[in-house]
Motif scaffolding. Structure first.
Motif, PDB file in Angstrom:
ATOM      1  N   GLU A 116       6.479   6.083   6.615  1.00 31.29           N
ATOM      2  CA  GLU A 116       5.384   5.443   7.338  1.00 31.29           C
ATOM      3  C   GLU A 116       5.652   3.989   7.709  1.00 31.29           C
ATOM      4  O   GLU A 116       5.174   3.521   8.733  1.00 31.29           O
ATOM      5  CB  GLU A 116       4.106   5.504   6.486  1.00 31.29           C
ATOM      6  CG  GLU A 116       3.631   6.926   6.276  1.00 31.29           C
ATOM      7  CD  GLU A 116       2.314   6.982   5.500  1.00 31.29           C
ATOM      8  OE1 GLU A 116       1.689   5.919   5.293  1.00 31.29           O
ATOM      9  OE2 GLU A 116       1.926   8.089   5.112  1.00 31.29           O
ATOM     10  N   VAL A 117       6.355   3.282   6.832  1.00 33.79           N
ATOM     11  CA  VAL A 117       6.551   1.842   7.074  1.00 33.79           C
ATOM     12  C   VAL A 117       8.046   1.554   7.196  1.00 33.79           C
ATOM     13  O   VAL A 117       8.844   2.004   6.376  1.00 33.79           O
ATOM     14  CB  VAL A 117       5.945   1.001   5.919  1.00 33.79           C
ATOM     15  CG1 VAL A 117       6.278  -0.478   6.088  1.00 33.79           C
ATOM     16  CG2 VAL A 117       4.438   1.198   5.884  1.00 33.79           C
ATOM     17  N   LYS A 119       7.133   5.448  -2.792  1.00 37.51           N
ATOM     18  CA  LYS A 119       8.133   4.513  -2.283  1.00 37.51           C
ATOM     19  C   LYS A 119       8.990   5.126  -1.175  1.00 37.51           C
ATOM     20  O   LYS A 119       9.538   4.415  -0.346  1.00 37.51           O
ATOM     21  CB  LYS A 119       9.035   4.021  -3.416  1.00 37.51           C
ATOM     22  CG  LYS A 119       8.286   3.127  -4.384  1.00 37.51           C
ATOM     23  CD  LYS A 119       9.213   2.356  -5.312  1.00 37.51           C
ATOM     24  CE  LYS A 119       8.409   1.397  -6.145  1.00 37.51           C
ATOM     25  NZ  LYS A 119       8.440   1.644  -7.597  1.00 37.51           N
ATOM     26  N   LYS A 120       9.082   6.436  -1.165  1.00 36.47           N
ATOM     27  CA  LYS A 120       9.906   7.079  -0.133  1.00 36.47           C
ATOM     28  C   LYS A 120       9.352   6.815   1.266  1.00 36.47           C
ATOM     29  O   LYS A 120      10.054   6.972   2.253  1.00 36.47           O
ATOM     30  CB  LYS A 120       9.898   8.601  -0.344  1.00 36.47           C
ATOM     31  CG  LYS A 120      10.967   9.089  -1.234  1.00 36.47           C
ATOM     32  CD  LYS A 120      11.297  10.519  -0.859  1.00 36.47           C
ATOM     33  CE  LYS A 120      11.878  11.226  -2.031  1.00 36.47           C
ATOM     34  NZ  LYS A 120      11.658  12.621  -2.152  1.00 36.47           N
ATOM     35  N   GLU A 125       0.831  -1.207   0.000  1.00 34.70           N
ATOM     36  CA  GLU A 125       0.000   0.000   0.000  1.00 34.70           C
ATOM     37  C   GLU A 125       0.862   1.253   0.000  1.00 34.70           C
ATOM     38  O   GLU A 125       0.622   2.195  -0.752  1.00 34.70           O
ATOM     39  CB  GLU A 125      -0.909  -0.061   1.243  1.00 34.70           C
ATOM     40  CG  GLU A 125      -2.016   0.969   1.273  1.00 34.70           C
ATOM     41  CD  GLU A 125      -1.583   2.287   1.879  1.00 34.70           C
ATOM     42  OE1 GLU A 125      -0.792   2.255   2.845  1.00 34.70           O
ATOM     43  OE2 GLU A 125      -2.030   3.354   1.385  1.00 34.70           O
ATOM     44  N   VAL A 126       1.912   1.238   0.823  1.00 30.11           N
ATOM     45  CA  VAL A 126       2.698   2.467   0.923  1.00 30.11           C
ATOM     46  C   VAL A 126       3.567   2.652  -0.321  1.00 30.11           C
ATOM     47  O   VAL A 126       3.797   3.776  -0.770  1.00 30.11           O
ATOM     48  CB  VAL A 126       3.520   2.439   2.244  1.00 30.11           C
ATOM     49  CG1 VAL A 126       4.837   1.722   2.068  1.00 30.11           C
ATOM     50  CG2 VAL A 126       3.713   3.822   2.788  1.00 30.11           C
ATOM     51  N   LYS A 147       4.051   4.284  11.148  1.00 35.92           N
ATOM     52  CA  LYS A 147       2.713   3.704  11.272  1.00 35.92           C
ATOM     53  C   LYS A 147       2.787   2.187  11.369  1.00 35.92           C
ATOM     54  O   LYS A 147       1.920   1.553  11.969  1.00 35.92           O
ATOM     55  CB  LYS A 147       1.854   4.098  10.061  1.00 35.92           C
ATOM     56  CG  LYS A 147       1.588   5.582  10.019  1.00 35.92           C
ATOM     57  CD  LYS A 147       0.492   5.942   9.028  1.00 35.92           C
ATOM     58  CE  LYS A 147       0.190   7.438   9.134  1.00 35.92           C
ATOM     59  NZ  LYS A 147      -0.317   7.979   7.881  1.00 35.92           N
ATOM     60  N   PHE A 148       3.811   1.617  10.773  1.00 30.72           N
ATOM     61  CA  PHE A 148       3.893   0.157  10.777  1.00 30.72           C
ATOM     62  C   PHE A 148       5.354  -0.256  10.760  1.00 30.72           C
ATOM     63  O   PHE A 148       6.121   0.211   9.920  1.00 30.72           O
ATOM     64  CB  PHE A 148       3.165  -0.410   9.542  1.00 30.72           C
ATOM     65  CG  PHE A 148       3.099  -1.908   9.526  1.00 30.72           C
ATOM     66  CD1 PHE A 148       4.011  -2.661   8.787  1.00 30.72           C
ATOM     67  CD2 PHE A 148       2.128  -2.575  10.278  1.00 30.72           C
ATOM     68  CE1 PHE A 148       3.951  -4.052   8.794  1.00 30.72           C
ATOM     69  CE2 PHE A 148       2.071  -3.970  10.279  1.00 30.72           C
ATOM     70  CZ  PHE A 148       2.981  -4.698   9.534  1.00 30.72           C
ATOM     71  N   ILE A 149       5.727  -1.115  11.700  1.00 32.80           N
ATOM     72  CA  ILE A 149       7.101  -1.605  11.776  1.00 32.80           C
ATOM     73  C   ILE A 149       7.082  -3.121  11.787  1.00 32.80           C
ATOM     74  O   ILE A 149       6.373  -3.736  12.600  1.00 32.80           O
ATOM     75  CB  ILE A 149       7.813  -1.074  13.037  1.00 32.80           C
ATOM     76  CG1 ILE A 149       7.930   0.457  12.984  1.00 32.80           C
ATOM     77  CG2 ILE A 149       9.202  -1.706  13.179  1.00 32.80           C
ATOM     78  CD1 ILE A 149       8.619   1.076  14.198  1.00 32.80           C
ATOM     79  N   VAL A 150       7.853  -3.721  10.892  1.00 34.35           N
ATOM     80  CA  VAL A 150       8.002  -5.180  10.907  1.00 34.35           C
ATOM     81  C   VAL A 150       9.477  -5.495  11.134  1.00 34.35           C
ATOM     82  O   VAL A 150      10.339  -4.889  10.503  1.00 34.35           O
ATOM     83  CB  VAL A 150       7.473  -5.827   9.597  1.00 34.35           C
ATOM     84  CG1 VAL A 150       8.055  -5.181   8.356  1.00 34.35           C
ATOM     85  CG2 VAL A 150       7.719  -7.322   9.587  1.00 34.35           C
ATOM     86  N   THR A 151       9.775  -6.400  12.082  1.00 36.29           N
ATOM     87  CA  THR A 151      11.159  -6.780  12.335  1.00 36.29           C
ATOM     88  C   THR A 151      11.397  -8.212  11.888  1.00 36.29           C
ATOM     89  O   THR A 151      10.514  -9.068  11.993  1.00 36.29           O
ATOM     90  CB  THR A 151      11.560  -6.661  13.814  1.00 36.29           C
ATOM     91  OG1 THR A 151      10.783  -7.560  14.588  1.00 36.29           O
ATOM     92  CG2 THR A 151      11.392  -5.261  14.331  1.00 36.29           C
TER      93      THR A 151
END
Lengths: 247, 862
Positions: B502-503, B143-144, B137-138, B529-533
């Motif tokens: 955002e991500v 892409k930035k 989505e982002v 807004k969203f962090i995935v590790t």
């Protein structure tokens, strides 16, 4: 008959303590027990300071005080010079611990199965480890020694017994080097037959001046040190390992 | 009745006296139950070659597997870096693999961020779908807004090249906290990618300049390989001088110790240049032919150019000639007039610049004696053997057996210029890329880094093009610093940035602990807004800030390719799984394949598979089909075949490492190239640095940004010295051999060796503050620019091997993960450092210096 000993080159030791862990993983010593210890030493006053490192395994003394005091013959010297502990015979009196001037004996205060750092009975782990505690349990250690058919390898055998460096007897019997020696990243540790003039240890001792720890006590240690200069009473430890200090 | 040992002792205890006596007398008559009455089981033993995962060196390993269970990792005997051995971290990896505290399944957060997480275990499909949706989505919007932060990237081609290129994410690395200031100085000055290293096989005189030899501190191969090569060199008589505020790292192998004041390395380097010029031990031939030292400089500080070409003064004809004209005898000194313009060779300007950096002046700055500085300069000059040559592989090459090992000296406010000054010492001696001399590239064949030109031709972007401020008017030479990014996210207007990402995808990084200033970093993580590790552990960062945690495998995966040269022997390796991934963890390559699929950019042109084909340079016959998802093993198999290895990945599964052989002198030394250094003119004079300064000034940027953009390194008082006098100590940091970064101090086998954080302090300094060895203290830092303070509590450890005005704390701690062994370990020093203006270099790279005060805890102030 071979007479095994060790030569440790302090000019090459970087104090990394990899030997302590190589020993620990190979011999399955429980938490709080380290057979090999590496001193990190400092002497002098700023800015005239000397720093060096000193690995200290069991000395496998030819005139071992620990063998003399063991009331049940659990601690004995083999023909090849290794000083061994029969952990099925040991009654845990700790006389050897008192007698040893080098402090290499370590007592199992706790039940080893409960003393390996983490809870290895996690059910998701069991299919992978088969319940082995620790999960890196070394199957080489349960075999009786080839010569005298005594159980003298490995640590964490049972509560209430003493253990110490065995010079990796289970490997020596297969003509392999002790884990600490094989693993040293700078080749500071050397192991071999002191009775063989062509062995690496003999050649090193012939080429360079060496000394042993507490020679004046007459225990006749078979671990020799090259390089640096012997420490004096003014040397002090830095970066001691707390769990080993409390013992 | 079989009497077990237990029952025997119990009954013995019941009738102590008589029975004890009889046991001693009747020694041979105890009845023991043998440990096992069964026959010993049949054991199948396998040795699986693989590559260590825990540290930096990618050492070769053999996993000993008995009846399917891995019981030990040992060193791979053929691997050039470690030759059959392992450092303590590698040896401890066996416990990290089996650790039941690893993240077992994907996790989704159910509570707010900034506090320890509450987690819901989900399936891989659910976690990947959720993360993929957010990423997709982002990306579709801009892409930035997608950022990819890596810490330990163990397969650069597949992660930081292919994934970043396919996703279009803004990449953040950890170079700014590591070697980038030094690397930029080196690539700008001589065109290599690296910090400062030594040709150990031939070096005879080494400056261990902030080189923590025994603590795994150093560029590239710091745990095993450099120490071993250094020791072999000492066996051949190499002398080592330690230049370090703290002795512990190099002291055991140093013949002399110069306990330098932190942050003053630039001044010392310039004083050495002064001594070398004064005593005439300079390599004029090298300077004339291979540097811009003879280039003519106008009074405005810029090169004289005729038809776009720099000029030199030809002593033969008594006129200016283009710098690449044949047969000139260029002048290094003098003052000339060319067409009415007054010019001097850059070297003349350098001599004038250096004049004030006398050993006496610099001794005060550095806290050393002028005699020691002179002696160092004299010994460098003598040992460099300027003018001598040696035959290597049939080629006559300059022989200059002096070198500096350094990289942490880049991690300070003047880091970029300090390292430039250090390189200049070696340039004066003609030791750059000479035999026995100064190595400057990564371990492996010599090559030119394109940054040699890129950093010289920066087109300043105003406003900045992204949150990294790369090439901006604030940091023209600056490649992104996560610590600065945090500040930009908190005040984008200040830097002229008009968006907030955002991500965030975090790949093997623990930024909440690794990046100073912790206040700013934590606040910035809350803004995502969203962090995935992607991490095997629930790191502090993941625990406090992740929305989704994807459990990565540790060593049990296919990964690579890895270049594993020890600088002399070229070799390649792969990481091969010695067992299946534990729990539900997966290798990262496979995680990214699925993530890209879910996010919609795996297949087709421009997708991740396409990017992998390019990043791995796969031969057309072995390229990935852009429309079929492969496995990690298949990808690396195709890579191996594309390198001419017929058996493909099976080669590595059997042998573990491919040795390509000794690197010949022709490919090893920059001075052995035809022409030497491929015709590069090493930059003694940094004209473009002056140009950037002028442009920054014309764009109205504050002095704090442009003041260190100077053609020559210039000493000035450091920002931190403006802290009030009660902050009377310098805090420096160091690495420990036991640990790696902020992702290992929870591993019990390692933590047992060093369970708690300590602040190293000189005993006199401590006693003046009524502090005894082992006492808990407050250590409080001060930001001289903003006035902020930070403090943490820690226990002290006495050492005489440290300047009395310095205290030192290792990295690695900070309760790095949710793990029983991590809690109570003590703080990370990053809680004390600041970032931003005054606490980063002019290249935006992080400084690890700050003024502190130390006082007993329990008291309100010292």
């Amino acid at each position: 008959m071979a007479r095994y000993g060790m030569v440790i080159n302090l000019d090459r030791c970087t104090g990394c303590r990899a030997c302590m862990l190589a020993c620990k993983v190979e011999n399955n010593t429980p938490q709080g027990i380290c057979w090999m210890y590496v001193f990190r030493l400092e002497e002098g006053e700023y800015p005239n300071v000397r720093i060096w490192f000193m690995p200290r395994p069991c000395m496998h003394c030819d005139n071992a005080p620990c063998v003399k005091v063991c009331p049940v013959g659990a601690r004995y010297m083999r023909e090849d010079g290794l000083v061994a502990t029969d952990f099925e015979r040991c009654i845990g009196c700790r006389y050897c611990e008192v007698a040893c001037p080098y402090g290499v004996n370590q007592f199992n205060w706790k039940k080893p199965a409960d003393n390996y750092y983490l809870d290895w009975h996690d059910k998701e782990l069991l299919p992978v480890t088969g319940g082995a505690v620790p999960p890196y349990k070394n199957p080489d250690l349960i075999e009786a020694s080839a010569r005298e058919k005594r159980h003298i390898s490995g640590g964490g055998q049972r509560i209430g017994v003493i253990e110490k460096c065995t010079f990796c007897v289970h490997k020596v019997e297969k003509r392999m080097k002790p884990a600490c020696v094989a693993n040293c990243p700078t080749q500071a540790l050397c192991f071999g037959d002191l009775a063989d003039p062509d062995s690496e240890v003999s050649r090193l001792l012939a080429q360079k001046p060496s000394y042993r720890l507490l020679e004046e006590l007459g225990a006749e240690p078979k671990v020799y040190y090259l390089g640096k200069i012997p420490s004096t009473e003014r040397a002090r430890q830095i970066e001691e390992i707390p769990c080993l200090l409390k013992r | 009745m079989k009497i077990s040992r237990k029952t025997f002792i119990k009954s013995a205890a019941a009738t102590v006296g008589a029975l004890s006596a009889s046991r001693i007398l009747f020694r041979g008559m105890e009845i023991w139950t043998p440990q096992s009455t069964e026959a010993a089981p049949v054991l199948t033993e396998e040795w699986i070659p693989t590559t260590c995962w825990i540290g930096k060196q990618d050492c070769g390993m053999l996993a000993r597997r008995i009846n399917g269970r891995v019981v030990k990792f040992e060193g791979h005997p053929d691997h050039p870096r470690n030759l059959g051995t392992l450092c303590p971290k590698g040896m401890a990896q066996i416990m990290a693999v089996y650790d039941p505290n690893r993240v077992k399944a994907p996790l989704v957060r159910t509570n707010e961020k900034g506090v320890p997480g509450q987690w819901r275990q989900v399936s891989w499909d659910e976690a990947l779908t959720l993360a993929g949706e957010k990423i997709g989505e982002v990306r579709a919007r801009d892409k930035k807004l997608l950022v990819w932060q890596h810490g330990r990237d163990k397969a650069p081609a597949l992660y930081r090249e292919a994934f970043v290129s396919a996703s279009g994410a803004t990449m953040l690395c950890v170079g700014a906290q590591c070697s980038f200031a030094a690397q930029k100085a080196v690539s700008y000055t001589v065109g290599s990618t690296g910090a400062l290293g030594a040709d150990f096989r031939h070096t005879r005189y080494l400056l261990a300049w902030g080189w923590n030899i025994t603590g795994g501190g150093g560029n590239w191969l710091c745990s095993i390989t450099w120490p071993r090569q250094m020791l072999d060199a000492r066996d051949r008589g190499m002398k080592v001088v330690a230049i370090d505020p703290r002795l512990r790292g190099s002291g055991a192998f140093a013949d002399e110790w110069l306990p330098i004041r932190p942050g003053t390395d630039l001044a010392l380097a310039l004083a050495l240049c002064h001594v070398l010029i004064e005593q005439g031990t300079i390599d004029r031939d090298y300077l004339k032919k291979y540097t811009n030292a003879p280039f003519l400089v106008k009074e405005d500080g810029h090169f004289l150019r005729v038809k776009d070409k720099e000029q030199v003064w030809d002593q033969g004809t008594g006129s200016a000639k283009p710098c690449d004209a044949e047969g000139t005898v260029p002048a290094l000194e003098g003052e000339f007039t060319v067409g009415g313009t007054r010019v001097k060779p850059a070297f003349q300007l350098f001599k004038e610049h250096i004049a004030r950096y006398t050993p006496e002046t610099v001794a005060d700055i550095c806290g050393l004696s002028a005699d020691a500085i002179r002696k160092l300069g004299r010994e460098l000059g003598e040992n460099a053997m300027i003018g001598s040559t040696v035959i290597m592989d049939g080629i006559e090459l300059p022989y200059r057996p002096v070198a500096i090992m350094a990289y942490r000296t880049g991690q300070q406010e003047l880091g970029f210029q300090a390292v430039r000054a250090m390189v200049m010492v070696m340039m004066l001696l003609g030791a750059v890329e000479a035999v026995g001399g100064q190595r400057l590239g990564p371990p492996g064949p010599w090559g030119v880094d394109e940054n040699f030109w890129l950093l010289d031709e920066v087109k300043i972007k105003d406003p900045p093009s992204d949150i990294r401020l790369e090439g901006s008017k604030y940091f023209p030479i600056g490649s992104g610093n996560s610590s600065m990014v945090a500040r930009v996210m908190l005040d984008p207007q200040k830097y002229g940035v008009n968006y907030i990402p955002e991500v965030l995808i975090i790949h093997m990084n623990n930024g909440a602990l690794t990046f100073p200033d912790q206040n700013a970093v934590w606040e910035s993580y809350k803004k995502f807004k969203f962090i995935v590790t992607i991490d095997p552990w629930l790191s502090k960062t993941a625990d406090y800030f992740a929305d989704v945690v994807l459990p990565a495998a540790t060593i049990e995966k296919y990964e690579g390719p890895l270049s594993v040269s020890d600088q002399y022997t070229d070799a390649t390796a792969l990481r091969v799984p010695p067992m299946n991934p534990l729990f539900q963890s997966r290798g990262e390559i496979e995680i990214y394949l699925d993530l890209c699929e879910k996010a919609g950019f795996l297949f087709g042109q421009g997708g991740y598979l396409d990017a992998i084909n390019k990043a791995l340079a796969l031969w057309e016959s072995h390229s990935l089909d852009l429309n079929r998802k492969p496995t990690a093993r298949e990808i690396l198999d195709r890579w191996a075949r594309s390198r001419g290895i017929e058996e493909g990945i099976a080669y590595f599964e059997k042998k573990g490492v491919k040795i390509h052989g000794t690197i010949p002198a022709k490919r090893f030394y920059g001075s052995a190239q035809t022409p030497p250094f491929e015709g590069l003119r090493h930059r003694l004079y940094g004209e473009s640095l002056l140009r950037y300064r002028e442009e920054m000034q014309s764009r109205g940027v504050e002095e704090i940004y442009w003041r260190d953009y100077t053609a020559f390194p210039v000493w000035r008082p450091l920002s931190m010295e403006a802290s009030p006098p009660e902050y009377d100590l310098y805090l420096v940091t160091y690495k420990m051999m036991e640990f790696k970064e902020s992702r290992s101090s929870h591993i019990p086998l390692l933590a047992e060796l060093a369970p708690e954080q300590r602040l190293q302090i000189n005993p006199k300094t401590a006693r003046l503050r009524n502090i005894r060895d082992g006492d808990p203290v407050w250590i409080e830092s001060h930001n001289a620019v903003t006035g902020e303070t930070r403090r943490v509590e820690v226990k002290v450890a006495f050492t005489e091997g440290i300047r009395p005005d310095v205290v030192a704390m290792p990295h690695h701690y900070g309760e790095v993960a949710r793990h029983p062994w991590a809690s109570g370990q003590g703080p990370t020093p990053n809680a004390l450092f600041f970032s931003g203006e005054g606490y980063v270099a002019n290249t935006q790279d992080q400084s690890y210096h700050v003024k502190v005060r130390v006082y007993k805890s329990g008291m309100s102030h010292g």
